[in-house]
Design an enzyme around this catalytic site. Sequence first.
Site, PDB file in Angstrom:
ATOM      1  N   GLY A  68      -3.707 -12.302  -8.211  1.00 41.98           N
ATOM      2  CA  GLY A  68      -4.414 -13.149  -7.259  1.00 41.98           C
ATOM      3  C   GLY A  68      -3.890 -14.564  -7.327  1.00 41.98           C
ATOM      4  CB  CYS A  95      -0.305 -10.900 -12.144  1.00 40.31           C
ATOM      5  SG  CYS A  95       0.356 -12.539 -11.840  1.00 40.31           S
ATOM      6  CE1 TYR A  96      -7.067 -16.011 -11.709  1.00 39.00           C
ATOM      7  CE2 TYR A  96      -8.361 -13.986 -11.471  1.00 39.00           C
ATOM      8  CZ  TYR A  96      -8.301 -15.367 -11.654  1.00 39.00           C
ATOM      9  OH  TYR A  96      -9.444 -16.087 -11.790  1.00 39.00           O
ATOM     10  CG  HIS A 185       3.064  -8.518  -9.459  1.00 40.22           C
ATOM     11  ND1 HIS A 185       1.798  -8.397  -8.954  1.00 40.22           N
ATOM     12  CD2 HIS A 185       3.229  -9.829  -9.740  1.00 40.22           C
ATOM     13  CE1 HIS A 185       1.221  -9.585  -8.905  1.00 40.22           C
ATOM     14  NE2 HIS A 185       2.068 -10.477  -9.378  1.00 40.22           N
ATOM     15  CD  GLU A 187       1.487  -4.940  -8.224  1.00 44.46           C
ATOM     16  OE1 GLU A 187       1.812  -4.681  -9.387  1.00 44.46           O
ATOM     17  OE2 GLU A 187       0.820  -5.948  -7.904  1.00 44.46           O
ATOM     18  CB  SER A 239      -2.066   5.909  21.779  1.00 41.07           C
ATOM     19  OG  SER A 239      -1.565   6.169  20.481  1.00 41.07           O
ATOM     20  N   GLY A 240      -0.263   8.790  21.917  1.00 40.04           N
ATOM     21  CA  GLY A 240       1.109   9.237  21.692  1.00 40.04           C
ATOM     22  C   GLY A 240       1.636   8.754  20.353  1.00 40.04           C
ATOM     23  N   GLY A 241       0.899   7.866  19.689  1.00 36.76           N
ATOM     24  CA  GLY A 241       1.318   7.365  18.380  1.00 36.76           C
ATOM     25  C   GLY A 241       0.896   8.321  17.264  1.00 36.76           C
ATOM     26  CG  ASP A 243      -2.141   5.680  13.038  1.00 30.36           C
ATOM     27  OD1 ASP A 243      -1.299   6.235  12.306  1.00 30.36           O
ATOM     28  OD2 ASP A 243      -2.245   4.449  13.155  1.00 30.36           O
ATOM     29  CE  LYS A 385       1.734   4.411  11.265  1.00 37.44           C
ATOM     30  NZ  LYS A 385       0.864   4.016  12.400  1.00 37.44           N
TER      31      LYS A 385
END
Length: 529
Positions: A68, A95-96, A185, A187, A239-241, A243, A385
């Site tokens: 943070g 970290c923080y 970090h 990650e 929408s064709g996307g 998701d 995603k």
Amino acid sequence: MTPPPDSGSGADARHERILILDFGSQVTQLIARRLRESGVYCEIWPFNAAPEARIRAFDPKGIILSGGPASVTEGESPRAPDYVFAAGLPVLGICYGQQTMCAQLGGQVEGSDHREFGRAFVDVTGDSLLTRDVWHKGAREQVWMSHGDRVTRLPDGFRVVATSEGAPFAAIADDARRFYGVQFHPEVVHTPHGAQLLRNFTHLVCGMRGDWTMGAFRAEMIEKIRAQVGKGRVVCGLSGGVDSSVAAVLIHEAIGDQLTCIYVDHGLMRAGESEQVVATFRDRFNIRLVHRDASDLFLGQLSGVTDPEVKRKTIGRLFIEVFEEEQNRLGGADFLAQGTLYPDVIESVSATGGPSVTIKSHHNVGGLPEGMRMQLVEPLRELFKDEVRALGRELGIPEAIVGRHPFPGPGLAIRIPGEVTREKADLLRKVDTIFLEEIRSAGLYDAIWQAFAVLLPVRTVGVMGDGRTYDQACALRAVTSTDGMTADVYPFDMAFLSRVSNRIVNEVRGINRVTYDITSKPPGTIEWE
Ligand code: XMP
């Protein structure tokens, strides 16, 4: 989108889970992604929204404290709830998170002149469960640091596992209490073994199995959708996307013909995409689908509109009108399905406390107004995603949809600076198609975040054969990005760009000049409007 009163209630009781407390780092989401990649379900909560009762109800196997922007040395800086260290659970401070853990447990943290930002190296000086079979005593390992303060005295019970020039306590362990801390970090990908260290924390320290798989998620979610919807009727805006497609197929698998999808075609899609939506969902998946060609309405209302924000608002408003009309025609519905993802749901910790400037209103055409009084079905709200893509593949959705680049809700309207007309959209579609065909045949599609053409409101002089031309110019844009927030230009080689340019000028009548946009974001944005 309103987050649920308690996002901790989302996970199924059968999954083991980790709680990540967020102190506002830019990269907190990456912790969750790394964990999920190794099959661990986790949730991110703001550090100040984690009372003991809520943590107990969530029943995590371990807790991670994120980085943070604050300084532990300042009076009002954030702290982890005391229960975190009293629960008898393993804790990893990053970290923080490491600094506040040390400060709260009786160690000391100080500001330092030796700030470390970016790549750094640590010397591994001890063994621990956190580093087992990943880092070995005596080795020098690359990590990614981003800190000013550092721990200067360890709380009782801790010992050092790795040190760096700027952080004598770069990795620390208290094996008895199962508390660990790292100043770097793990990650981010710039810490090459970071994912393995996190996996050691979840699998070795917390003893987790890694029971979070897409196959299991699919089966559970189908049960949940059935339980939520009962005999009700659900509508879903396609929408064709990626998701909305994945949400629709999953819900259809759960409740079949109780679901109807509505595809509002604004006439500003890419070439062939509307046909593909119909072919995929109606013909292949047998989903009830209303395909409403509303291009005359949209293009009519866009006539004379040149301001990008007015374009977005016009399209957003019409989308809702048409959607509601179609829904009423169906006789209404009890539920509205949305492809909301986990990043939309995570409650954010604001580092500054202030609102940020609106650069673009980003009206998402898939998004519907709060005023639509239906209950929401949001089967993807626990997923990132890349997990949605994995689920889409699991459900057998074609790669052309699952792996598709993001496409803005307002479609080609924001790739045609100036007034939008059907003729311009048709012209742009031809250019766009050639660009994407060449990208695909060069095998570059998956290396690019978004690629598209922009029709410029500029005419230029050219020469073709013996004749003079005075036609329109277009721009090509291709960027790499991980989340659309920042972007780099894709470095095509000149031979590729020349090939695309030749094809466009030779095959698309009306275009006689091609440019390549080499602006990164920031200072540019990905779209031109
Ligand atoms: P910018 O242009 O702001 O775009 O760098 C970042 C990402 O957002 C997409 N985008 C939109 N998506 N409605 C959408 O649904 C919009 O109005 C909109 N404007 C930009 C853009 O394509 C990129 O992925």
